[in-house]
Design a protein around this motif. Sequence first.
Motif, PDB file in Angstrom:
ATOM      1  N   HIS A   1       0.852  -1.189   0.000  1.00 29.42           N
ATOM      2  CA  HIS A   1       0.000   0.000   0.000  1.00 29.42           C
ATOM      3  C   HIS A   1       0.887   1.238   0.000  1.00 29.42           C
ATOM      4  CE1 HIS A   1      -3.641  -2.403   1.237  1.00 29.42           C
ATOM      5  NE2 HIS A   1      -2.668  -3.218   1.592  1.00 29.42           N
ATOM      6  N   TYR A   2       0.693   2.104  -0.992  1.00 27.79           N
ATOM      7  CA  TYR A   2       1.574   3.244  -1.243  1.00 27.79           C
ATOM      8  C   TYR A   2       0.828   4.549  -0.995  1.00 27.79           C
ATOM      9  CZ  TYR A   2       4.682   6.284  -4.035  1.00 27.79           C
ATOM     10  OH  TYR A   2       5.517   7.287  -4.480  1.00 27.79           O
ATOM     11  N   TYR A   3       1.352   5.371  -0.083  1.00 28.23           N
ATOM     12  CA  TYR A   3       0.750   6.664   0.276  1.00 28.23           C
ATOM     13  C   TYR A   3       1.737   7.761  -0.112  1.00 28.23           C
ATOM     14  CZ  TYR A   3      -1.761   3.515   3.511  1.00 28.23           C
ATOM     15  OH  TYR A   3      -2.479   2.492   4.078  1.00 28.23           O
ATOM     16  N   ALA A   4       1.324   8.673  -1.009  1.00 28.00           N
ATOM     17  CA  ALA A   4       2.268   9.660  -1.540  1.00 28.00           C
ATOM     18  C   ALA A   4       1.754  11.088  -1.410  1.00 28.00           C
ATOM     19  CB  ALA A   4       2.570   9.349  -3.006  1.00 28.00           C
ATOM     20  N   HIS A   5       2.680  12.044  -1.593  1.00 29.85           N
ATOM     21  CA  HIS A   5       2.454  13.498  -1.543  1.00 29.85           C
ATOM     22  C   HIS A   5       2.140  13.992  -0.126  1.00 29.85           C
ATOM     23  CE1 HIS A   5       2.543  13.077  -5.793  1.00 29.85           C
ATOM     24  NE2 HIS A   5       1.312  12.629  -5.935  1.00 29.85           N
ATOM     25  N   LEU A   6       2.616  13.270   0.886  1.00 31.96           N
ATOM     26  CA  LEU A   6       2.339  13.655   2.262  1.00 31.96           C
ATOM     27  C   LEU A   6       3.012  14.979   2.616  1.00 31.96           C
ATOM     28  CD1 LEU A   6       2.955  10.184   3.977  1.00 31.96           C
ATOM     29  CD2 LEU A   6       0.752  11.149   3.253  1.00 31.96           C
ATOM     30  N   SER A   7       2.374  15.722   3.526  1.00 31.48           N
ATOM     31  CA  SER A   7       3.011  16.936   4.039  1.00 31.48           C
ATOM     32  C   SER A   7       3.961  16.604   5.178  1.00 31.48           C
ATOM     33  CB  SER A   7       1.946  17.926   4.536  1.00 31.48           C
ATOM     34  OG  SER A   7       1.176  17.366   5.589  1.00 31.48           O
ATOM     35  N   GLY A   8       3.783  15.428   5.769  1.00 34.56           N
ATOM     36  CA  GLY A   8       4.661  14.981   6.839  1.00 34.56           C
ATOM     37  C   GLY A   8       4.198  13.647   7.381  1.00 34.56           C
ATOM     38  N   TYR A   9       4.986  13.099   8.283  1.00 36.43           N
ATOM     39  CA  TYR A   9       4.689  11.803   8.888  1.00 36.43           C
ATOM     40  C   TYR A   9       4.254  11.986  10.338  1.00 36.43           C
ATOM     41  CZ  TYR A   9       7.635  10.307   4.975  1.00 36.43           C
ATOM     42  OH  TYR A   9       8.175  10.124   3.727  1.00 36.43           O
ATOM     43  N   LYS A  10       3.539  10.996  10.847  1.00 38.13           N
ATOM     44  CA  LYS A  10       3.257  11.003  12.275  1.00 38.13           C
ATOM     45  C   LYS A  10       4.577  10.843  13.018  1.00 38.13           C
ATOM     46  CE  LYS A  10       0.821   8.713  16.033  1.00 38.13           C
ATOM     47  NZ  LYS A  10       0.018   7.548  16.479  1.00 38.13           N
ATOM     48  N   GLU A  11       4.730  11.589  14.084  1.00 36.25           N
ATOM     49  CA  GLU A  11       5.971  11.548  14.846  1.00 36.25           C
ATOM     50  C   GLU A  11       6.257  10.127  15.348  1.00 36.25           C
ATOM     51  OE1 GLU A  11       8.057  13.674  18.754  1.00 36.25           O
ATOM     52  OE2 GLU A  11       6.043  14.264  18.094  1.00 36.25           O
ATOM     53  N   GLY A  12       7.467   9.683  15.099  1.00 33.64           N
ATOM     54  CA  GLY A  12       7.900   8.385  15.599  1.00 33.64           C
ATOM     55  C   GLY A  12       7.684   7.226  14.663  1.00 33.64           C
ATOM     56  N   ILE A  13       6.941   7.423  13.581  1.00 33.62           N
ATOM     57  CA  ILE A  13       6.697   6.284  12.689  1.00 33.62           C
ATOM     58  C   ILE A  13       7.970   5.943  11.942  1.00 33.62           C
ATOM     59  CG2 ILE A  13       5.934   7.538  10.608  1.00 33.62           C
ATOM     60  CD1 ILE A  13       3.644   5.317  10.544  1.00 33.62           C
ATOM     61  N   LYS A  14       8.256   4.654  11.817  1.00 30.71           N
ATOM     62  CA  LYS A  14       9.535   4.238  11.236  1.00 30.71           C
ATOM     63  C   LYS A  14       9.378   2.937  10.460  1.00 30.71           C
ATOM     64  CE  LYS A  14      10.961   1.970  15.556  1.00 30.71           C
ATOM     65  NZ  LYS A  14       9.688   2.212  16.257  1.00 30.71           N
ATOM     66  N   VAL A  15      10.375   2.663   9.612  1.00 32.23           N
ATOM     67  CA  VAL A  15      10.395   1.416   8.851  1.00 32.23           C
ATOM     68  C   VAL A  15      10.472   0.248   9.834  1.00 32.23           C
ATOM     69  CG1 VAL A  15      11.756   0.003   7.258  1.00 32.23           C
ATOM     70  CG2 VAL A  15      11.428   2.440   6.803  1.00 32.23           C
ATOM     71  N   GLY A  16       9.674  -0.777   9.586  1.00 28.69           N
ATOM     72  CA  GLY A  16       9.620  -1.934  10.464  1.00 28.69           C
ATOM     73  C   GLY A  16       8.510  -1.869  11.492  1.00 28.69           C
ATOM     74  N   GLN A  17       7.816  -0.733  11.566  1.00 32.15           N
ATOM     75  CA  GLN A  17       6.743  -0.576  12.548  1.00 32.15           C
ATOM     76  C   GLN A  17       5.491  -1.323  12.109  1.00 32.15           C
ATOM     77  OE1 GLN A  17       6.250   3.443  13.901  1.00 32.15           O
ATOM     78  NE2 GLN A  17       4.109   3.163  14.462  1.00 32.15           N
ATOM     79  N   ILE A  18       4.853  -2.005  13.045  1.00 34.86           N
ATOM     80  CA  ILE A  18       3.603  -2.713  12.774  1.00 34.86           C
ATOM     81  C   ILE A  18       2.440  -1.738  12.937  1.00 34.86           C
ATOM     82  CG2 ILE A  18       2.090  -4.596  13.521  1.00 34.86           C
ATOM     83  CD1 ILE A  18       4.633  -5.986  14.595  1.00 34.86           C
ATOM     84  N   VAL A  19       1.529  -1.734  11.967  1.00 34.63           N
ATOM     85  CA  VAL A  19       0.373  -0.842  12.005  1.00 34.63           C
ATOM     86  C   VAL A  19      -0.909  -1.655  11.845  1.00 34.63           C
ATOM     87  CG1 VAL A  19       1.633   1.171  11.124  1.00 34.63           C
ATOM     88  CG2 VAL A  19       0.539  -0.412   9.513  1.00 34.63           C
ATOM     89  N   GLN A  20      -2.020  -1.021  12.182  1.00 33.90           N
ATOM     90  CA  GLN A  20      -3.331  -1.631  12.014  1.00 33.90           C
ATOM     91  C   GLN A  20      -4.285  -0.600  11.416  1.00 33.90           C
ATOM     92  OE1 GLN A  20      -5.338  -2.549  15.779  1.00 33.90           O
ATOM     93  NE2 GLN A  20      -3.934  -1.148  16.815  1.00 33.90           N
ATOM     94  N   PRO A  21      -5.443  -1.042  10.916  1.00 36.42           N
ATOM     95  CA  PRO A  21      -6.379  -0.096  10.301  1.00 36.42           C
ATOM     96  C   PRO A  21      -6.736   1.047  11.257  1.00 36.42           C
ATOM     97  CG  PRO A  21      -7.066  -2.347   9.869  1.00 36.42           C
ATOM     98  CD  PRO A  21      -5.942  -2.435  10.852  1.00 36.42           C
ATOM     99  N   GLY A  22      -6.665   2.265  10.743  1.00 33.43           N
ATOM    100  CA  GLY A  22      -7.006   3.435  11.543  1.00 33.43           C
ATOM    101  C   GLY A  22      -5.823   4.135  12.159  1.00 33.43           C
ATOM    102  N   ASP A  23      -4.651   3.497  12.199  1.00 29.04           N
ATOM    103  CA  ASP A  23      -3.459   4.168  12.734  1.00 29.04           C
ATOM    104  C   ASP A  23      -3.106   5.358  11.854  1.00 29.04           C
ATOM    105  OD1 ASP A  23      -3.223   2.375  14.783  1.00 29.04           O
ATOM    106  OD2 ASP A  23      -1.462   1.339  13.990  1.00 29.04           O
ATOM    107  N   VAL A  24      -2.858   6.516  12.470  1.00 26.61           N
ATOM    108  CA  VAL A  24      -2.427   7.696  11.716  1.00 26.61           C
ATOM    109  C   VAL A  24      -0.960   7.520  11.351  1.00 26.61           C
ATOM    110  CG1 VAL A  24      -2.092  10.189  11.753  1.00 26.61           C
ATOM    111  CG2 VAL A  24      -4.111   9.186  12.840  1.00 26.61           C
ATOM    112  N   ILE A  25      -0.651   7.682  10.066  1.00 23.59           N
ATOM    113  CA  ILE A  25       0.729   7.512   9.615  1.00 23.59           C
ATOM    114  C   ILE A  25       1.318   8.806   9.053  1.00 23.59           C
ATOM    115  CG2 ILE A  25       0.468   5.057   9.159  1.00 23.59           C
ATOM    116  CD1 ILE A  25       0.062   5.707   6.214  1.00 23.59           C
TER     117      ILE A  25
END
Length: 321
Positions: A244-268
């Motif tokens: 799943h590819y999300y592009a043109h973001l203005s920024g990331y949620k603080e602390g989000i990193k490669v390898g992090q496990i996410v679930q539906p609804g998590d702000v990224i």
Amino acid sequence: MFKSYFSYLLLFVILYILPVPVTAEESEESIVDKRMSLYKKTEAITEIPWYFIAAVDQYERQINKDLKEDQVISIRIPTEIWYGAGNNSMDTNSIVLFNGKGKDGNGDYKADPSNGEDILLTMASIIKEFGQSEEDFKIALWNYYKRDLTVQTIKNTALVFKKFNHINLTDRDFPVAINYNYSFRNTWGDRRGFGGNRIHEGTDIFADYGTPVHSTTYGVVELKGWNLYGGWRIGIRDIFNIYHYYAHLSGYKEGIKVGQIVQPGDVIGSVGSTGYGPPGTSGKFPPHLHYGMYKDNGYSEWSFDPYPYLRKWERMAKSKK
């Protein structure tokens, strides 16, 4: 008296003899329960964590397309590995003689490559040859599949199963917060000119700067950073071999990193208009989220139209409000 007796007899026939219809949901739940039971049994025998075994089975369920609808276990071990070169007997002694890997998991003195218990015990034994840690698991997968993306996908799926302690992870969310203003239509396949003629591999969801962007699925963050076309973007690999590819973001949620496990609804992250230039370029088009989906079949990866899924997930998200 006879009428009363006949009524009881009819009730007995209805309740105990006639088949009870099984809904698709009940059937699927039953299959999931059977899988979990077999994974846990294999773990008890081999001491290989159930989520390692489940992740391999989940991966092969996505790449083997001729499976039966009610098939419980989907792993297919090549015959030359199962029986050993030059052998075709399911007798376990014969398999050992020919250096095959097939195991008897259900105690019938045969190693049957179509039996779920035999398959799981065999796969777990192949993994166990390399050890029982997460690093050993990766080495075993590479030795078996010889493909980096496959190893990464299965490893990530195992991490998701481990965290949520189950395999029936079917919830989804819409990628843009539905309590904000947004709009979208089917833009997959449209022409794009920046960087040369190419097709649009996704759906554009227009929203104001800063609108929260959500993970749509259970998965692991596989990629994060700048891309010439996508600007600040993030990629999440889910448990169905889909990126799943999300592009043109203005920024990331603080602390989000490669390898992090996410679930539906998590702000990224949040909606922006970055891209089409060097790192930091913004404002060359209206703010929107570009959302793309890419399927891997074990050999190659390709984009497909996310629009029907977005419509479905939008309805699911609104129904929870």
